[in-house]
Design a protein around this motif. Structure first.
Motif, PDB file in Angstrom:
ATOM      1  N   CYS A   1       0.855  -1.178   0.000  1.00 59.79           N
ATOM      2  CA  CYS A   1       0.000   0.000   0.000  1.00 59.79           C
ATOM      3  C   CYS A   1       0.895   1.233   0.000  1.00 59.79           C
TER       4      CYS A   1
ATOM      5  N   ILE B   1       2.274   1.720  15.382  1.00 60.84           N
ATOM      6  CA  ILE B   1       1.330   1.560  14.275  1.00 60.84           C
ATOM      7  C   ILE B   1       1.516   2.740  13.337  1.00 60.84           C
TER       8      ILE B   1
ATOM      9  N   ASP C   1      -3.555   0.723  -3.196  1.00 58.80           N
ATOM     10  CA  ASP C   1      -3.559  -0.501  -2.398  1.00 58.80           C
ATOM     11  C   ASP C   1      -3.644  -1.679  -3.352  1.00 58.80           C
TER      12      ASP C   1
ATOM     13  N   ARG D   1      -5.345   2.805   9.051  1.00 55.41           N
ATOM     14  CA  ARG D   1      -4.655   2.588  10.324  1.00 55.41           C
ATOM     15  C   ARG D   1      -4.188   1.137  10.302  1.00 55.41           C
ATOM     16  N   THR D   2      -2.899   0.926  10.521  1.00 58.43           N
ATOM     17  CA  THR D   2      -2.339  -0.413  10.397  1.00 58.43           C
ATOM     18  C   THR D   2      -2.392  -1.188  11.717  1.00 58.43           C
ATOM     19  N   THR D   3      -1.996  -2.426  11.616  1.00 60.84           N
ATOM     20  CA  THR D   3      -1.702  -3.217  12.806  1.00 60.84           C
ATOM     21  C   THR D   3      -0.259  -2.899  13.209  1.00 60.84           C
TER      22      THR D   3
ATOM     23  N   THR E   1       3.898  -4.671   8.226  1.00 60.84           N
ATOM     24  CA  THR E   1       3.117  -5.387   9.227  1.00 60.84           C
ATOM     25  C   THR E   1       3.213  -6.865   8.856  1.00 60.84           C
TER      26      THR E   1
ATOM     27  N   THR F   1       1.021  -6.651   5.318  1.00 57.20           N
ATOM     28  CA  THR F   1       1.144  -5.673   4.238  1.00 57.20           C
ATOM     29  C   THR F   1       2.424  -4.859   4.370  1.00 57.20           C
TER      30      THR F   1
ATOM     31  N   TYR G   1       3.769  -1.180   3.713  1.00 61.57           N
ATOM     32  CA  TYR G   1       3.304   0.189   3.487  1.00 61.57           C
ATOM     33  C   TYR G   1       4.495   1.037   3.072  1.00 61.57           C
TER      34      TYR G   1
END
Length: 139
Positions: A48, A77, A86, A98-100, A113, A116, A118
């Motif tokens: 992404c 995060i 994406d 908002r990511t993990t 993550t 994914t 980023y």
């Protein structure tokens, strides 16, 4: 956080999303260059491209840090105001994400993550926030 009023909580979210922070640099690639980079680098794994991002260090209890560490995650995060692309089309162009938790940070601009990659484009900010503040930002 337990004794916070609704107004206090709103102020914390506002400060996180729109307040000052420590400047950080992402990649200087254009959107097109980043798209080429992502396709060439991640070999079909999800990626992404994001802009206007915030690196959020989580200010949580030690038990939470220990738990994340057992899963090879760090108490960080990413929040991005602008999705550029994406690869799985989970988010549209212009959405926020908002990511993990962070698994690894590589190449000075790739926030990984467990699911994914980023790609951080342009400048961003680094801030500290309580996990409950982050939990109130929903997608």
């Amino acid at each position: 956080m337990c004794g916070d009023t609704v107004v206090d909580l709103i102020r914390k979210i506002e400060a996180l999303l729109h307040g000052p922070g420590e400047p950080m640099s992402g990649s200087a690639m254009t959107n097109d260059e980043a798209l080429e980079y992502g396709r060439a680098t991640f070999n079909g794994t999800p990626f992404c491209l994001v802009r206007n991002w915030i690196w959020v260090d989580l200010d949580g209890p030690e038990e939470q840090r220990d738990y994340l560490a057992t899963m090879q995650l760090q108490p960080v995060i990413l929040f991005a105001h602008t999705v550029v692309y994406d690869s799985l089309r989970r988010w549209d162009v212009g959405d926020f994400v908002r990511t993990t938790a962070l698994h690894a940070f590589t190449d000075e601009f790739v926030f990984r993550t467990l699911n994914t990659n980023y790609v951080l484009l342009g400048d961003g900010l680094r801030k500290l926030a309580h996990p409950q503040t982050i939990a109130m930002i929903t997608g």
